[in-house]
Scaffold this motif. Structure first.
Motif, PDB file in Angstrom:
ATOM      1  N   THR A   5      23.062  15.374  85.295  1.00  0.00           N
ATOM      2  CA  THR A   5      22.035  15.857  84.386  1.00  0.00           C
ATOM      3  C   THR A   5      22.221  15.220  83.031  1.00  0.00           C
ATOM      4  O   THR A   5      23.277  14.705  82.700  1.00  0.00           O
ATOM      5  N   THR A   6      21.187  15.276  82.263  1.00  0.00           N
ATOM      6  CA  THR A   6      21.270  14.659  80.954  1.00  0.00           C
ATOM      7  C   THR A   6      21.698  15.657  79.896  1.00  0.00           C
ATOM      8  O   THR A   6      22.125  15.284  78.829  1.00  0.00           O
ATOM      9  N   THR A   7      21.579  16.943  80.161  1.00  0.00           N
ATOM     10  CA  THR A   7      22.064  17.922  79.208  1.00  0.00           C
ATOM     11  C   THR A   7      23.576  17.946  79.289  1.00  0.00           C
ATOM     12  O   THR A   7      24.159  17.613  80.309  1.00  0.00           O
ATOM     13  N   LEU A   8      24.184  18.357  78.201  1.00  0.00           N
ATOM     14  CA  LEU A   8      25.626  18.249  78.180  1.00  0.00           C
ATOM     15  C   LEU A   8      26.310  19.570  78.497  1.00  0.00           C
ATOM     16  O   LEU A   8      26.693  20.316  77.623  1.00  0.00           O
ATOM     17  N   SER A   9      26.431  19.847  79.757  1.00  0.00           N
ATOM     18  CA  SER A   9      27.241  20.980  80.178  1.00  0.00           C
ATOM     19  C   SER A   9      28.686  20.506  80.163  1.00  0.00           C
ATOM     20  O   SER A   9      28.954  19.331  80.047  1.00  0.00           O
ATOM     21  N   PRO A  10      29.641  21.428  80.285  1.00  0.00           N
ATOM     22  CA  PRO A  10      31.035  20.999  80.230  1.00  0.00           C
ATOM     23  C   PRO A  10      31.339  20.024  81.361  1.00  0.00           C
ATOM     24  O   PRO A  10      30.605  19.928  82.333  1.00  0.00           O
TER      25      PRO A  10
ATOM     26  N   LEU B   8      32.029  17.106  72.672  1.00  0.00           N
ATOM     27  CA  LEU B   8      31.397  15.900  72.178  1.00  0.00           C
ATOM     28  C   LEU B   8      31.191  14.980  73.371  1.00  0.00           C
ATOM     29  O   LEU B   8      31.902  15.066  74.366  1.00  0.00           O
ATOM     30  N   ALA B   9      30.218  14.096  73.268  1.00  0.00           N
ATOM     31  CA  ALA B   9      30.014  13.151  74.370  1.00  0.00           C
ATOM     32  C   ALA B   9      31.194  12.200  74.463  1.00  0.00           C
ATOM     33  O   ALA B   9      31.641  11.836  75.551  1.00  0.00           O
ATOM     34  N   LEU B  10      31.687  11.815  73.309  1.00  0.00           N
ATOM     35  CA  LEU B  10      32.830  10.899  73.262  1.00  0.00           C
ATOM     36  C   LEU B  10      33.736  11.333  72.124  1.00  0.00           C
ATOM     37  O   LEU B  10      33.258  11.761  71.078  1.00  0.00           O
ATOM     38  N   PHE B  36      37.334   9.228  66.142  1.00  0.00           N
ATOM     39  CA  PHE B  36      35.930   9.517  65.828  1.00  0.00           C
ATOM     40  C   PHE B  36      35.354  10.395  66.935  1.00  0.00           C
ATOM     41  O   PHE B  36      35.958  10.550  68.003  1.00  0.00           O
ATOM     42  N   GLY B  37      34.213  10.987  66.666  1.00  0.00           N
ATOM     43  CA  GLY B  37      33.539  11.798  67.672  1.00  0.00           C
ATOM     44  C   GLY B  37      32.067  11.406  67.725  1.00  0.00           C
ATOM     45  O   GLY B  37      31.503  10.984  66.718  1.00  0.00           O
ATOM     46  N   VAL B  38      31.479  11.522  68.904  1.00  0.00           N
ATOM     47  CA  VAL B  38      30.065  11.170  69.065  1.00  0.00           C
ATOM     48  C   VAL B  38      29.332  12.358  69.659  1.00  0.00           C
ATOM     49  O   VAL B  38      29.694  12.840  70.736  1.00  0.00           O
ATOM     50  N   GLU B  39      28.311  12.822  68.949  1.00  0.00           N
ATOM     51  CA  GLU B  39      27.487  13.928  69.448  1.00  0.00           C
ATOM     52  C   GLU B  39      26.664  13.461  70.644  1.00  0.00           C
ATOM     53  O   GLU B  39      26.230  12.308  70.680  1.00  0.00           O
ATOM     54  N   PRO B  40      26.423  14.373  71.589  1.00  0.00           N
ATOM     55  CA  PRO B  40      25.606  13.995  72.746  1.00  0.00           C
ATOM     56  C   PRO B  40      24.216  13.537  72.312  1.00  0.00           C
ATOM     57  O   PRO B  40      23.653  14.074  71.362  1.00  0.00           O
ATOM     58  N   GLY B  41      23.678  12.552  73.026  1.00  0.00           N
ATOM     59  CA  GLY B  41      22.306  12.127  72.798  1.00  0.00           C
ATOM     60  C   GLY B  41      22.111  11.161  71.655  1.00  0.00           C
ATOM     61  O   GLY B  41      20.987  10.865  71.278  1.00  0.00           O
ATOM     62  N   THR B  42      23.193  10.662  71.067  1.00  0.00           N
ATOM     63  CA  THR B  42      23.028   9.719  69.966  1.00  0.00           C
ATOM     64  C   THR B  42      23.314   8.296  70.413  1.00  0.00           C
ATOM     65  O   THR B  42      23.993   8.064  71.400  1.00  0.00           O
ATOM     66  N   VAL B  43      22.768   7.346  69.647  1.00  0.00           N
ATOM     67  CA  VAL B  43      23.195   5.955  69.797  1.00  0.00           C
ATOM     68  C   VAL B  43      24.218   5.718  68.699  1.00  0.00           C
ATOM     69  O   VAL B  43      23.915   5.813  67.519  1.00  0.00           O
ATOM     70  N   ASP B  68      48.384   3.039  73.933  1.00  0.00           N
ATOM     71  CA  ASP B  68      49.821   3.283  73.779  1.00  0.00           C
ATOM     72  C   ASP B  68      50.052   4.747  73.423  1.00  0.00           C
ATOM     73  O   ASP B  68      50.993   5.371  73.887  1.00  0.00           O
ATOM     74  N   SER B  69      49.169   5.274  72.559  1.00  0.00           N
ATOM     75  CA  SER B  69      49.227   6.697  72.244  1.00  0.00           C
ATOM     76  C   SER B  69      47.839   7.138  71.807  1.00  0.00           C
ATOM     77  O   SER B  69      46.966   6.320  71.563  1.00  0.00           O
ATOM     78  N   GLY B  70      47.673   8.466  71.712  1.00  0.00           N
ATOM     79  CA  GLY B  70      46.363   8.995  71.366  1.00  0.00           C
ATOM     80  C   GLY B  70      45.604   9.421  72.618  1.00  0.00           C
ATOM     81  O   GLY B  70      46.055   9.195  73.733  1.00  0.00           O
ATOM     82  N   THR B  71      44.459  10.063  72.389  1.00  0.00           N
ATOM     83  CA  THR B  71      43.694  10.628  73.491  1.00  0.00           C
ATOM     84  C   THR B  71      42.248  10.173  73.402  1.00  0.00           C
ATOM     85  O   THR B  71      41.675  10.117  72.317  1.00  0.00           O
ATOM     86  N   ALA B  72      41.680   9.843  74.562  1.00  0.00           N
ATOM     87  CA  ALA B  72      40.258   9.523  74.647  1.00  0.00           C
ATOM     88  C   ALA B  72      39.598  10.555  75.545  1.00  0.00           C
ATOM     89  O   ALA B  72      40.135  10.900  76.596  1.00  0.00           O
ATOM     90  N   LEU B  73      38.443  11.086  75.122  1.00  0.00           N
ATOM     91  CA  LEU B  73      37.739  12.099  75.900  1.00  0.00           C
ATOM     92  C   LEU B  73      36.296  11.674  76.110  1.00  0.00           C
ATOM     93  O   LEU B  73      35.645  11.180  75.185  1.00  0.00           O
ATOM     94  N   VAL B  74      35.807  11.867  77.323  1.00  0.00           N
ATOM     95  CA  VAL B  74      34.393  11.654  77.623  1.00  0.00           C
ATOM     96  C   VAL B  74      33.840  12.979  78.124  1.00  0.00           C
ATOM     97  O   VAL B  74      34.329  13.510  79.120  1.00  0.00           O
ATOM     98  N   ALA B  75      32.859  13.516  77.411  1.00  0.00           N
ATOM     99  CA  ALA B  75      32.287  14.825  77.744  1.00  0.00           C
ATOM    100  C   ALA B  75      33.399  15.853  77.953  1.00  0.00           C
ATOM    101  O   ALA B  75      33.364  16.666  78.867  1.00  0.00           O
ATOM    102  N   GLY B  76      34.402  15.793  77.114  1.00  0.00           N
ATOM    103  CA  GLY B  76      35.471  16.775  77.168  1.00  0.00           C
ATOM    104  C   GLY B  76      36.566  16.459  78.162  1.00  0.00           C
ATOM    105  O   GLY B  76      37.596  17.125  78.187  1.00  0.00           O
ATOM    106  N   ALA B  77      36.380  15.459  79.006  1.00  0.00           N
ATOM    107  CA  ALA B  77      37.384  15.138  80.017  1.00  0.00           C
ATOM    108  C   ALA B  77      38.333  14.064  79.490  1.00  0.00           C
ATOM    109  O   ALA B  77      37.890  13.064  78.931  1.00  0.00           O
TER     110      ALA B  77
END
Lengths: 278, 335
Positions: A5-10, B8-10, B36-43, B68-77
């Motif tokens: 989906t395009t909405t951002l669920s967890p 965040l998306a990223l 940095f953080g990226v809000e969902p739906g942005t370019v 080497d260190s630090g954390t990367a997250l995509v949609a919280g994962a």
């Protein structure tokens, strides 16, 4: 179908499509990709046949009388002795270059795209081994046909030929995995040149592919027993003979299969190193 | 994993990455603590010269490379801990061509879709849809090696979209394209970001591209974040316009600087060759009086301009060097 989906669920696995046969499905899809490419450039497959043809016809003529040396065993004519050896030499020298496909994918962004997708790593590896084995089988059929036209007759019949093909395919898989691992670790075509020059040539000559090792220096026969290439030659020659020794064939097939599995596992792990060093 | 609604998306948290520097040399630092953080739906635009660490960042976020260190997250994962989960959510268009040149455009797309778990018929339908959207229908069944650079790049982007990803990584999507192909691809990126509500991480070393496409920008230089914000915020952060006069004689430069400083009431004066620039709140009002004062002082002016701050000015003020001089010869600068 659009479970993403395009909405951002967890971040739960949006589509836990963990189908049990994902690896198999990916292997088939990726093997088909390699076969499509080969079909579009059939010259490549033919080029690979040129060398074994030259070996077969030249060596067959050159060493014709070798079979008359007292103590030489293994069939009627030298051509009949030579043919399984040539088949395995072709399989070995072809698979040394298997990593080329990875190098090309890495030079472009294809490999990076595949690795950032849910594509199974095992399937990426196994598909190239299956593809190389298919090539080996096709080429072997041609070599056997030419040998037959040259007067060679194989007592092992259709069953024997199938066993020879299996042996050639396992040899191909094992050394293609090695070539792939080298490609992933070195990311450079030149390392494959090294592999084909420094590894395959000694392996070929420290075997009974061209010559009955009982007539060679004693150490050659000893070394040959530990040479995976020799295992494949033994399988092929036994399988094509009139009275194959099933035990010998099975043991050597088993050794080849074991090697192929181990090398495939090692090579698949090389993906991790590739990603760690990217 | 993050709680619902907060993801965040990223997100990059203090990412550090070094590479071996070669025999006997110290390791090269590609990323030196980037967050940095990226809000969902942005370019989201990552801007910086070649070698600033943009591609390294993208590779880490896309699960291709490990920091080497630090954390990367995509949609919280967490990318390092749950790469399989992340890989289902992202599309990755590398700097290099990601399409297989031996396959046709359609075969490339269908294979990518099926590897993502689409059924054969779903992959066929989606491929046809994307080929149409990127105007590749006519070449769909030709091998990609016969495609022009612009066509191949459009196919690359389409490949990243096959499985409708939540986050699309575009690493220098238009580098090496001719102007026409660039603007065509820009239009498509804008359209899909709007229509599909997808998050796009775009790296570029073209300032105009960042200005045009990105809703938010982060400027990286030598492995560090030097500025972040919307393009307008970044420009507004410079407080005002640039008034520049080009003098006829180099010998007048110091006198002209003095006059400009006085008239504009601003100490932010820079000199480059025969050009004198001053940064001021209202450039349009300052220009006429500046010209009058210069004439009175006997300075001959060849030309004069007032410019809204450009990203190049932003870049210059944050990194201490102009964008073009940092990035090498093949860089275009926003007008």
């Amino acid at each position: 179908m659009s479970a993403v989906t395009t909405t951002l669920s967890p971040a739960v696995p949006v589509e836990a499509r963990r189908a049990p046969f994902t690896g198999l499905r990916h292997t088939l899809l990726l093997t088909a990709r390699h076969l499509r490419a080969a079909r579009r450039v059939p010259m490549f497959v033919l080029m690979n046949l040129l060398q074994p043809m030259i070996w077969l016809l030249l060596f067959g003529q050159l060493f014709r009388s070798v079979v008359k040396i007292p103590g030489f065993t293994g069939g009627g004519s030298y051509l009949e002795f030579l043919t399984p050896g040539i088949v395995m030499m072709m399989a070995l020298s072809g698979s040394a270059w298997a990593g080329t496909a990875y190098i090309q994918d890495m030079d472009r962004g294809v490999m990076d795209r595949l690795l950032t997708s849910p594509t199974s790593r095992g399937a990426l590896m196994v598909s190239t081994l299956v593809y190389q084995s298919v090539l080996t089988v096709l080429q072997t059929v041609v070599v056997l046909g030419v040998a037959w036209l040259g007067g060679a007759r194989f007592g092992g019949g259709a069953g024997g030929i199938l066993v020879l093909l299996l042996g050639a395919a396992l040899l191909t898989a094992a050394f293609s995995a090695l070539s792939n691992a080298a490609a992933l670790l070195a990311r450079d075509q030149t390392v494959l040149i090294g592999l084909s020059q420094l590894l395959t040539i000694p392996l070929m000559f420290l075997s009974s592919a061209l010559m009955d090792t009982r007539l060679s220096a004693g150490w050659v026969a000893t070394v040959a027993r530990f040479n995976p290439f020799e295992w494949a030659v033994v399988v092929g020659r036994e399988a094509l003979s009139r009275h194959p020794d099933a035990g010998t064939v099975l043991v050597h097939l088993g050794l080849l299969a074991g090697l192929a599995v181990v090398l495939t596992g090692v090579a698949t792990r090389a993906f991790r190193t590739y990603q760690r060093t990217t | 994993m993050a709680a619902p609604g907060t993801a965040l998306a990223l997100e990059a948290r203090s990412l550090v990455k070094t590479y071996p520097g070669g025999r006997g040399k110290p390791r090269v630092t590609a990323l030196d603590g980037v967050s940095f953080g990226v809000e969902p739906g942005t370019v989201f635009g990552l801007l910086g010269p070649n070698g600033a660490g943009k591609s390294t960042l993208v590779k880490i976020l896309a699960s291709l490379s490990r920091p080497d260190s630090g954390t990367a997250l995509v949609a919280g994962a967490d990318v390092a801990r749950h790469p399989d989960q992340v890989r289902r959510l992202i599309g990755f268009v590398a700097q290099k061509q990601v399409a297989d040149p031996m396959d046709t455009g359609r075969e490339n797309l269908e294979l990518a879709g099926r590897l993502h778990g689409l059924t054969g018929s779903a992959a066929r339908a989606r491929a046809t849809e994307l080929l149409g959207r990127f105007s590749l229908d006519a070449s769909a069944d030709r091998q990609v090696k016969t495609y022009s650079g612009g066509m191949a790049r459009k196919l690359d982007v389409a490949l990243g979209l096959m499985h409708r990803p939540r986050v699309l990584f575009l690493d220098e999507p238009t580098t090496g394209l001719d102007p026409e192909a660039r603007s065509e691809l820009w239009a498509e990126i804008e359209r899909m970001a709007g229509a599909e509500g997808m998050t796009v991480l775009l790296t570029t070393h073209y300032l105009d591209e960042a200005d045009h496409l990105a809703g938010r920008l982060t400027i990286v230089d030598r492995g560090r974040v030097v500025a972040s914000g919307t393009p307008d915020e970044l420009k507004a952060g410079l407080h005002g316009d640039a008034v520049a006069v080009e003098l006829r004689e180099t010998t007048d430069v110091s006198r002209a600087s003095e006059v400009m400083r006085r008239v504009a009431g601003s100490a932010d004066v820079t000199v480059e060759g025969r050009q004198v620039r001053v940064r001021t709140a209202d450039g349009a009002a300052v220009l006429p009086s500046a010209l009058a004062a210069l004439e009175q002082a006997g300075v001959v002016v060849a030309s004069a301009t007032v410019a809204r701050p450009s990203l190049d000015d932003v870049y210059r003020s944050h990194t201490g060097h102009g964008f073009d001089s940092a990035a090498g010869a093949d860089v275009e600068v926003a007008a």
